[in-house]
Structures are given as structure tokens and as C-alpha cells.
Enzyme design. Structure first.
Site, short mmCIF file in Angstrom:
data_model
loop_
_atom_site.label_atom_id
_atom_site.label_comp_id
_atom_site.label_asym_id
_atom_site.label_seq_id
_atom_site.Cartn_x
_atom_site.Cartn_y
_atom_site.Cartn_z
N ASP A 62 3.38 -59.52 -6.54
CA ASP A 62 3.41 -58.56 -5.35
C ASP A 62 4.41 -58.80 -4.70
O ASP A 62 4.66 -59.74 -3.92
CB ASP A 62 2.10 -58.99 -4.48
CG ASP A 62 2.05 -58.16 -3.51
OD1 ASP A 62 3.11 -57.29 -3.10
OD2 ASP A 62 0.91 -58.39 -2.78
N TYR B 6 -1.81 -62.59 0.58
CA TYR B 6 -2.39 -61.25 1.40
C TYR B 6 -1.84 -60.15 0.25
O TYR B 6 -0.55 -59.95 -0.15
CB TYR B 6 -1.91 -61.10 2.41
CG TYR B 6 -2.30 -59.67 3.24
CD1 TYR B 6 -3.66 -59.60 3.27
CD2 TYR B 6 -1.67 -58.74 3.45
CE1 TYR B 6 -4.11 -58.61 4.05
CE2 TYR B 6 -2.04 -57.65 4.17
CZ TYR B 6 -3.28 -57.42 4.47
OH TYR B 6 -3.74 -56.12 4.93
N LYS C 146 7.47 -52.08 2.11
CA LYS C 146 8.26 -52.44 3.23
C LYS C 146 9.87 -52.08 3.13
O LYS C 146 10.00 -50.82 3.40
CB LYS C 146 8.14 -54.03 3.30
CG LYS C 146 6.75 -54.56 3.70
CD LYS C 146 6.92 -55.82 4.08
CE LYS C 146 5.32 -56.35 4.07
NZ LYS C 146 4.72 -56.31 5.32
C1 LIG Z 1 2.65 -59.21 -0.19
C2 LIG Z 1 2.18 -58.30 0.54
N1 LIG Z 1 1.33 -57.39 -0.07
C3 LIG Z 1 0.67 -56.40 0.35
C4 LIG Z 1 0.82 -56.04 1.96
C5 LIG Z 1 0.10 -54.88 2.50
O1 LIG Z 1 1.04 -53.87 2.87
P1 LIG Z 1 0.61 -52.63 3.73
O2 LIG Z 1 0.60 -53.38 5.17
O3 LIG Z 1 1.95 -52.20 3.76
O4 LIG Z 1 -0.52 -52.02 3.42
C6 LIG Z 1 1.46 -56.96 2.60
C7 LIG Z 1 1.71 -56.49 4.02
O5 LIG Z 1 2.07 -57.37 4.89
C8 LIG Z 1 2.21 -57.89 2.08
O6 LIG Z 1 2.78 -58.83 2.68
#
Ligand SMILES: Cc1ncc(COP(=O)(O)O)c(C=O)c1O
Length: 537
Positions: free
Chosen positions: A349, A254, A377
Site C-alpha cells: 500500500d 491503515y 495522495k
Molecule cells: C497507507 C494509506 N492507505 C490508504 C489510505 C486511504 O486513503 P484516502 O484517505 O485517500 O482514502 C491512506 C490515507 O491516509 C493511507 O495513508
């Protein structure tokens, strides 16, 4: 447990199922048991899955059922949520509308959620699903999300005052514990000068320096407001830099909810079993190619079939959005090699893994340096922050240094910067990651041992303060393996753990998180609860 009460929800369930048409019509329901009696008029609209309960003149009686020592407002299984609602409603208004999915009426519901479910059903009238982010809803585990009132350290308290040991940590940010005193003090101090400048502030420099000196791939950084924004920005940058459009992502990974990533995405998309989301134009995902995680031969084939067209490969170096899945030895190195050979960029990511697996993230932990990295985060210390960064020559393409446009009204906000700085300072203290590793290993070992001892097909693993477990024998190398999990069993386990005051992510397809605030006592209590619940599921 009070046997008679358990029938309540099922009775209503069959009542709904028996309705021949969808026209709202009055009917009457009267049930009683040793602990609880209820009589009311019910008007059912099956098509909309709503029904209206009207207060009758009969007494509405709730007693604490056996086996629910901690519950203060509940009345048994099955219909406990409804009963709590009704209690509230009956004192305020005589007609109360409940919108419930069929799921909530089926089978046993040993749910402590009822303890604090006064509001969610109301909220669903106000906000889609009663939540502002889908995984917070309890769709895949049944019942209503618990409404929380406060957090501190490793704990959360719901609006009824029930305490939970928390392994969600606000989905990652709370790595030093919730509402850390120093972070709160820094926020209070920063706030005295205002909450947003819309102009540069020194705190942006401070956090940028900390991030750059910690994360091997990052020579320059751009702060944004969420992980989604970071991933959107980084893909635009990779496309701008390479002048190519195709990207490769992995099934079950994700990268936020931007259009190009909503292809075989994990997290809420997986939890809710959604196909590619409606509203995403075909054109937006046309250039997104996918491969199973840990499958280097598929990646090679994609490069062969799309020679000179692939801008970047983006991945969660350790997947946390299909449950916890670690890379096979050599997988990250192979990706680095293939991308280099094909003049494509490798993007980690690290929104979830950044500053969590180690101070330098997964790239430091595995010793593989990508071209670009996204963060989120942890670096916001509980406030909304994301970031992307990487090699200087690539980052210099970002506006206003270069032509790739990306902007944000609240980006680099002083409060978010202050919370991030103080969180990273704490993490940098010697022993932080050793502690996270120790506490998480005790937790995961205890859970896996208990699962196996109770005879379940079960596996689990962890790195540092990030972990996961599946109701399947394993091994789990990719999303298809994770999907073999017995999700019905997970749902029962989940609800049992809530009853014991332990809060895991409400989905089999999400990683869990520990923090510096989790103690050996927390872990001991959790494992005792796990052992008890495993015997029941
Ligand atoms: C690996 C990863 N990338 C991107 C995101 C998206 O982040 P946000 O929820 O702060 O938009 C998340 C969210 O859980 C994530 O776990």
C-alpha cells in the site's frame, strides 16, 4: 503570560464538574484578571456537555496577553477559545451555544488555536466533530482544529491570517508544495474543456504511462478516487485472482476505512483510541488476520495455520499511520519470499510512500517488487485520486477486461489527471529526491537533537520527504513500541508549536511530510521554535 487569565478555563471546568445533575440550569460566572474580565449567565447541561452563555450587560474586554505576540484575538490560556467565540457571538447574537468536551476545560491551554476557532464549534452542529475526516480534529492534542483559509508552497494561513509552516502537506499530496503555479495553470487550462467527461480522456493515458514507467510492480493501472477505494479494489482483486479469502495486515497499518481493514488499524482509529469500528460486520473482518509490523515469525505462523487460504499480505512498506516506522532490514524481502512460497500475493500500500520515498516509491527505494501496489495522495497533485496496479496477468481480471467488478463515476477525472501529471513531471526533475532528503534530514536531526538536549525521551527518523518522531526512547519497530510514547507531552509540544506558527499532524501516530517548497529558512525557524517549546514541555 498573563497569570490571572489562565484561571478562567479551570474555573469553568470546576463549575462543570460540580454540577450535581444534568438538568440545564442557570448559574452565573464572573471572573476577572489584569487583562480580561468577563461576566455572563451560564446554563449548563453536563450530560450533553453543552452550555449556553448568555450575554450580560457587562463589558467584555479582551486585551493581548503577554507572551502571545502573534495572537490578535486571543485573551489568555484556558478559556481563550471560548472568549474568542464569545467576542464573535456577542456582536452577532446574544446567545451562543458551545459544545465542548471536558478535555478542553482541563489544565493549561497555551493554544494559538483560539486565533481561528470562531467556526469549529458551530460546525460541530453541522458535521460530526466539525470535520470531514477524523484526524483533522484535535481530539488527541486538545482544543479545536484550526480553520485554514489558503495555502501556498510550504505555508498555510488560517482564517485570522496567521501563518504556519506546514508539515502535513494535505496528509501527503503536497510534495511539490501547496498550490504550485504550474499545477494551478494546468488545472485552469484543463478546466476550460470541462470538469468531468464520464468518458475516456487522453490525460488518463498520460498519467497511466507515467505511473507504469515509474513504479516497478505496475504493468497496468486502474485509477480510482481515493486511497480507500484503491485498497478496497486491490483486495477484491487479490481474492479474485487467488480464489482465496484470507488476508494478512499489520497492526497500526491503515489502508483506508473499508470494512476488512478496520482491524488494528492506525491513523485516526489509533489516534482516537477506537476499537474496531461499530458498524463493521463480523463477517467483514473474519478473514483479516493481523501481525505486528516487522515480525516475520508471526507472519510465518499465520501462513502455517492457514495453509492454502491466504490470498494476500498487505502492508505499508514504511508505516506512516502509527507515526513513522521503517521496515527492519530483510523484512520486506522475507515477506516477498513467504508470499511466493505460499502462492499468495504481496501488496504494497503505497498510498503514502508512492512517489514520496523515491520516484518509484518504497518498492524502488528498497528494491523489493510486490505483486500489486496501491497509490493515492501524490499522484493526484492535491485532487482526489487513488490507483491500484500490478502484474498484467492479475490486472487483466479487472472489469471490463475481466470479471472482477470495480467502477467509479469520476475515476480518471481530467482535472485530477492533470494535477497528477504536472506533479509527477516536477518530481521527475533531477535532484528532487536529493533535496527532499537533505531538507528532511536537517529537520529531523534538529528536532531529535533539541529533544535530547532538553532531556526528553525522544527519537525520530525519516526517509526522503517522510518523517516522524516519538516521545519515547525508541527504537520503534511496531505499533506497540509507538504506543509507549508520552502522548500527553506530545499534546503540549504540539500546542506550543502551533503557538510558534508550525503545523505538525495533530497526532503522535501520524507521519510528517516535507516538500520541494520547504526552504532551509523554514527548517531553521522550525528548529528554533522546537528548541523553545521543548524547554516548556
Ligand atoms: C497507507 C494509506 N492507505 C490508504 C489510505 C486511504 O486513503 P484516502 O484517505 O485517500 O482514502 C491512506 C490515507 O491516509 C493511507 O495513508
Amino acid at each position: 503570560m498573563a497569570a490571572g487569565v489562565a484561571g478562567l478555563g479551570l474555573s469553568w471546568s470546576s463549575k462543570l464538574a460540580q454540577r450535581p445533575n444534568s438538568t440545564p440550569s442557570p448559574s452565573s460566572s464572573s471572573r476577572s484578571s489584569g487583562n480580561c474580565s468577563i461576566k455572563m449567565d451560564v446554563s449548563v447541561d453536563e450530560q450533553k456537555k453543552t452550555f449556553t452563555l448568555k450575554k450580560s450587560e457587562q463589558a467584555f474586554n479582551i486585551a493581548k496577553p503577554e507572551g502571545f505576540s502573534k495572537s490578535r484575538t486571543v485573551a489568555g490560556t484556558g478559556a481563550r477559545c471560548n472568549l474568542v467565540h464569545l467576542t464573535t457571538a456577542i456582536t452577532t447574537t446574544s446567545v451562543f451555544k458551545l459544545r465542548l468536551s471536558k478535555r478542553e476545560f482541563h489544565g493549561e491551554w497555551p493554544l494559538a488555536v483560539a486565533r481561528s476557532s470562531r467556526l469549529p464549534l458551530l460546525d460541530q452542529e453541522l458535521m460530526p466533530g466539525g470535520v470531514n475526516s477524523p484526524v483533522r480534529a484535535f481530539k488527541s492534542v486538545g482544543g479545536q482544529p484550526i480553520i485554514m483559509d489558503s495555502v501556498k508552497g510550504s505555508k498555510m494561513w488560517d482564517i485570522d491570517g496567521n501563518e504556519y509552516i506546514d508539515y502535513v502537506g494535505s496528509w501527503g499530496p503536497a510534495i511539490i508544495g501547496h498550490a504550485d503555479d504550474e499545477v494551478l495553470a494546468a488545472l485552469a487550462e484543463t478546466m476550460k474543456k470541462g470538469t468531468s467527461f464520464g468518458a475516456p480522456c487522453l490525460l488518463e493515458n498520460d498519467l497511466a504511462e507515467m505511473v507504469i514507467s515509474a513504479v516497478p510492480s505496475i504493468e497496468m493501472v486502474r485509477f480510482v478516487n481515493s486511497g480507500t477505494e484503491a485498497c478496497m479494489g486491490v483486495i477484491r482483486l487479490a481474492r479474485a485472482f487467488t480464489r482465496r479469502e484470507k488476508i494478512i495486515k499489520f497492526e497500526g497499518c491503515y489502508h483506508g476505512h473499508a470494512d476488512p481493514f478496520l482491524v488494528k488499524a492506525g491513523s485516526g482509529v489509533a489516534t482516537l483510541g477506537l476499537p474496531d469500528s461499530p458498524g463493521v460486520p463480523k463477517g467483514a473482518t473474519y478473514e483479516t488476520l493481523t501481525s505486528p509490523f516487522n515480525d516475520i515469525s508471526t507472519v510465518k505462523n499465520l501462513f502455517d495455520e492457514n495453509k492454502g487460504e491466504i490470498a494476500a499480505v498487505i502492508l505499508e512498506p514504511v508505516v506512516g499511520n502509527s507515526g513513522f516506522i521503517a521496515p527492519k532490514p530483510g523484512f520486506l524481502e522475507d515477506l516477498q519470499k513467504i508470499t511466493k512460497e505460499n502462492d499468495a500475493l504481496l501488496i504494497f500500500d503505497e498510498v503514502m510512500t508512492g512517489f514520496r520515498l523515491s520516484y518509484g516509491g518504497a518498492q524502488e527505494y528498497f528494491g523489493v517488487t510486490p505483486d500489486l501496489t496501491t497509490l493515492g495522495k501524490v499522484i493526484g497533485g492535491g485532487l482526489p485520486v487513488g490507483a491500484y496496479g500490478g502484474r498484467r496477468e492479475i490486472m487483466e481480471m479487472v472489469a471490463p477486461a475481466g470479471p472482477m467488478y470495480q467502477a467509479g463515476t469520476l475515476s480518471g477525472n481530467p482535472l485530477a489527471m492533470a494535477a497528477g501529471i504536472h506533479t509527477l513531471k516536477r518530481l521527475k526533475e533531477p535532484g528532487s529526491y536529493e533535496y527532499l532528503n537533505k531538507i528532511t534530514s536537517e529537520l529531523v536531526q534538529g528536532i531529535v537533537d533539541a529533544g535530547k538536549k532538553a532531556g526528553h525521551a525522544f527519537c525520530g527518523s525519516y526517509i526522503s520527504g517522510m518523517f516522524g518522531f516519538f516521545f519515547t526512547e525508541g527504537p520503534v519497530y511496531e505499533f506497540e513500541d509507538a504506543k509507549k510514547s508520552d502522548t500527553a507531552k506530545f499534546a503540549k509540544f504540539y500546542r506550543g508549536m502551533l503557538e510558534e506558527g508550525v503545523y505538525f499532524a495533530p497526532s503522535q501516530f501520524e507521519a510528517g511530510f516535507t516538500s520541494l517548497a520547504h526552504t532551509s529558512e523554514d527548517i531553521k525557524r522550525t528548529i528554533e521554535a522546537v528548541e523553545k517549546v521543548f524547554r516548556q514541555v
